[in-house]
Design an enzyme around this catalytic site. Sequence first.
Site, PDB file in Angstrom:
ATOM      1  CB  SER A 553       6.980  35.297   2.482  1.00 43.55           C
ATOM      2  OG  SER A 553       6.832  34.005   1.687  1.00 43.55           O
ATOM      3  CE1 TYR A 566       6.073  30.520   5.777  1.00 38.06           C
ATOM      4  CE2 TYR A 566       5.895  30.915   3.342  1.00 38.06           C
ATOM      5  CZ  TYR A 566       6.458  30.794   4.310  1.00 38.06           C
ATOM      6  OH  TYR A 566       7.740  31.179   4.322  1.00 38.06           O
TER       7      TYR A 566
END
Length: 676
Positions: A553, A566
């Site tokens: 990501s 996350y």
Amino acid sequence: MTGTTVTELLRRAHALGADPRNTNYAGGNASAKGTATDPVTGDDVELMWVKGSGGDLGTLTEAGLAVLRLATLRSLTRVYPGPEREDEMVAAFDHCAFGKGGAAPSIDTAMHGLVDAAHVDHLHPDAGIAVATADGGEELTRRIFGGRVLWVPWRRPGFQLGLDIAALKDANPGAIGVILGGHGITAWGDTGEECEARSLEIIRTAERYIAEHGRPEPFGPVLHRPLPERERAERAATLFPLVRGLCSTDARQVGHYTATPEVLDFLSRAEHPRLAALGTSCPDHFLRTKVAPLVLDLPPDTPLADVVTRLRELHAAYREDYRAYYERHAGPGSPAMRGADPAIVLLPGVGMFSFGKDKQTARVAGEFYVNAINVMRGAEALSGYRPIEESEKFRIEYWELEEAKLRRLPKPRPLATRVAFVTGGGSGIGAATARRLAAEGACVVVADRDLGSAEKVAAELGTADVALAVEVDVTSEERITEALRRAVLAYGGVDLVVNNAGLSLSRSLLETTAADWDLQHDVMARGSFLVSREAARVMMDQAMGGDLVYISSKNSVFAGPNNVAYGAAKADQAHQVRLLAAELGPYGIRVNGINPDGVVRGSGIFASGWGANRAAVYGVPEERLGEFYAQRTLLKREVLPEHIAAAVFALTGGDLSLTTGLHIPVDAGVAAAFLR
């Protein structure tokens, strides 16, 4: 007349081809003769419709028929140069075409055209080939059928074989068909129904005779019982990647595993080494199975380490023997040797591994060897199995007509022969990636915690020859091991892993619980590690290299609010890419990552609450979140799952074959996330 003739021919072909007792996949052919109006003269012209080259009777369509002018075809007898030059006659079939001619005529076209009957079937039934390959087959044919079915000695398919059968029929008006020595059967009739009935009469009569008169246990006594089912599957899964790698020495192959009762019984019996060494006989069989299989000569309970050593030895010996076979028979004009690896590997107690350029080819090769086992059983029950001579097998295998057929095949797609394993494949990026990899030729294992979603994506991709759905919880070592075991048993191994499974809980530091932290790290950091570790074991056994791709990501390098768990998990994944690239490079395994951002559409993560939270953080409606993300990028474009899938293909499709340890941003341009 034309429509009725074609409709009846297709009906008959489908009926015969639907039953594997009648003929093998893509084996045999059927024809019908009738009249149509010649568009040039307006007169009636007699035509023949016959299954074209490469078609399958069970699924035949009108587009798969070759259409020829019968009188022109039969006039070729006046220019036939004889058996030594009969290959030239195949090109002559093009001059017999009616209109555009339909499908390419097969080598058996002459057989159908020269036999004076309105309808002709040529089939490869196991029982018929058993008689055709039995010692004393000619006498057996007389004993079984009387004069109703005649014997034709082995001759390679072609124009002369058609002349031979036509002459026999003309001289024996009461005959309904022939047994073709070493090959199969041919039957004829005045109507489609009569032809079909006669084909079935020959097949069922042979089956009954073998059952009633054949000796019991033709493969000899049982030497070694098959392993219990669970142990058998575990040993197959352990050995399959190694064997696949060995059988991909010349060209990468996909595998298929067969452990049917026929195979396990054959391999448990005393006579299987002798019979396997004789090879298959019907040309349709050995063109797909090669001249003979590789047979492991150890008991089923042999320690695995000893089995591995012996398989390596046998594979080296097989290659030497195959090269010697080629050199014994090759002449100045023979095509180059295509590869010396076996297509069939037999492991007593375990089963059969078969290989091909794709899953369907590998599966069909295994099916053909099961046909060969049935043939050997029938022939041994009657008298003894006597396949055609090795020199004749070579003439078929390295026939220039077969070589020309290979040259006509389309170029393989970039990921052909690759087996991909995609986690989180049931939705979003994972589903888009599975679709792209399948479109580029890969076999795809769609792995997801939601089996229903995985099954939906796999069904969309095609049959089990293309895609397999498996349930996997990437936080569980046992579930990962089982999922990869299923992938290996389905396709022979794994070459390309996409670590995509993920989730996100968007919370501030003070709101983030230890359970939130553990869950996200378990799924993404720990899950990716476990999947990569188990996949690497398979890839190392295959010794063919491989690809691990991490869907990380933008957040692995960019610090944003309210996502500490996350972002930290994604940073862990990103560093795994670098660590594993360094460690696995010596094995030819490349490890790369992709850093997406703002992939909202179709995303399971965004649909599960992350999207609503992010929208609240940024003060925009949730349905406008994708547009919001797009406007904050340099390119002002929304990132879709298909863009991530394209990046996966770019990394694995061949053009970046020397790239490892790379992270590719796919975020439409986020300057703060530029890699440094």
